[in-house]
Design an enzyme around this catalytic site. Sequence first.
Site, PDB file in Angstrom:
ATOM      1  N   ARG A  22     -16.648 -42.630 -24.556  1.00  0.00           N
ATOM      2  CA  ARG A  22     -15.824 -44.097 -24.701  1.00  0.00           C
ATOM      3  C   ARG A  22     -15.647 -44.033 -26.198  1.00  0.00           C
ATOM      4  NH1 ARG A  22     -19.646 -47.597 -20.531  1.00  0.00           N
ATOM      5  NH2 ARG A  22     -21.124 -46.587 -21.822  1.00  0.00           N
ATOM      6  N   VAL A  53     -36.239 -48.934 -17.411  1.00  0.00           N
ATOM      7  CA  VAL A  53     -35.461 -49.498 -18.417  1.00  0.00           C
ATOM      8  C   VAL A  53     -34.432 -49.959 -18.080  1.00  0.00           C
ATOM      9  CG1 VAL A  53     -34.742 -48.786 -20.881  1.00  0.00           C
ATOM     10  CG2 VAL A  53     -36.156 -47.351 -19.862  1.00  0.00           C
ATOM     11  N   TYR A 106     -31.472 -36.467  -8.491  1.00  0.00           N
ATOM     12  CA  TYR A 106     -31.617 -37.060  -9.957  1.00  0.00           C
ATOM     13  C   TYR A 106     -32.886 -36.537 -10.412  1.00  0.00           C
ATOM     14  CZ  TYR A 106     -32.597 -40.304 -13.604  1.00  0.00           C
ATOM     15  OH  TYR A 106     -32.668 -40.705 -14.689  1.00  0.00           O
ATOM     16  N   ASN A 120     -29.423 -37.487 -25.176  1.00  0.00           N
ATOM     17  CA  ASN A 120     -29.587 -38.700 -24.380  1.00  0.00           C
ATOM     18  C   ASN A 120     -28.613 -38.758 -22.913  1.00  0.00           C
ATOM     19  OD1 ASN A 120     -30.190 -41.809 -23.770  1.00  0.00           O
ATOM     20  ND2 ASN A 120     -27.990 -41.794 -24.583  1.00  0.00           N
TER      21      ASN A 120
HETATM   22  C1  8X3 Z   1     -34.779 -43.592 -14.689  1.00  0.00           C
HETATM   23  C2  8X3 Z   1     -35.917 -43.977 -14.225  1.00  0.00           C
HETATM   24  O1  8X3 Z   1     -37.086 -44.918 -11.712  1.00  0.00           O
HETATM   25  O2  8X3 Z   1     -34.935 -45.463 -12.126  1.00  0.00           O
HETATM   26  O3  8X3 Z   1     -34.741 -42.640 -15.268  1.00  0.00           O
HETATM   27  O4  8X3 Z   1     -35.092 -43.245 -11.647  1.00  0.00           O
HETATM   28  S1  8X3 Z   1     -35.820 -44.228 -12.387  1.00  0.00           S
END
Ligand code: 8X3
Length: 266
Positions: free
Chosen positions: A47, A198, A165, A99
Amino acid sequence: MEAALFAMVVSLTQQTVLITGASSGIGAACARCFAQAGARLILAARRQEKLQALAHQLNDQYSTATWLLAMDVQQPEPVEAAIQSLPTPWQAIDILVNNAGLSRGLDKQYQAPRQDWEEMIDTNIKGLLYVTRAVVPGMVNRGHGHVVNVGSIAGRQTYPGGSVYCATKAAVKALSEGLKLDLLGTPIRVTNIEPGLVETEFSEVRFRGNVDRAKGVYRGMTPLTPDDIADAILFAVTRPAHVNISEIFLMPTDQSSMFHVHRQAD
Ligand code: 8X3
């Protein structure tokens, strides 16, 4: 004469820092933090408008020199070309902050859309590798550099619906360890930073713009802020040259594991 108690910390003045995913969240917070410390910044993201606004702000506030890179880390050739095409004064990258990363959905592994997996794997693992591969040889040649990978508590603990993830962040942990092993004998340092909750656009991206669902992730608790993470990264990169902070694992005080979060009732 008495020896100094603490070795001199590394100054960031005039150091060149490349930050991927710099347009928001932890990336933008790192940009502000490094700018305040006197660094010059290569800001990379998809972006461009957001990067331009950030660059103007940093220039006004700290007189920061910036170079903007329109870069999608998922594309290996364009990543290589973008790094190769940096003008001479910007080629000597001292610090790389890997990042750029994202999460998509919370579907069960046996039901999730394949496209979600591809996007997470292509960004969080392959994208990180592409940028690292393009930048680190220069660091080795110059005998100077620090790579900071943004991992996650998710690389240590897997949660339901988060398996891909979490696998990508476990991969970031392994890639950080592997890079450090491969760089042994050089002065290049490697840090993996692993935050718990976060509050950023992270959950909004995960839930594809569902703001209410995203806000629910942080309901009744005080999450870390992107500035908290930038501050920890600043600590790692400003240690004396002989000190390698290999991992930083930080959580909000209201969190003690992936599965334990203290929330106040509404
Ligand atoms: C993000 C932390 O706990 O939302 O990397 O997967 S969590």
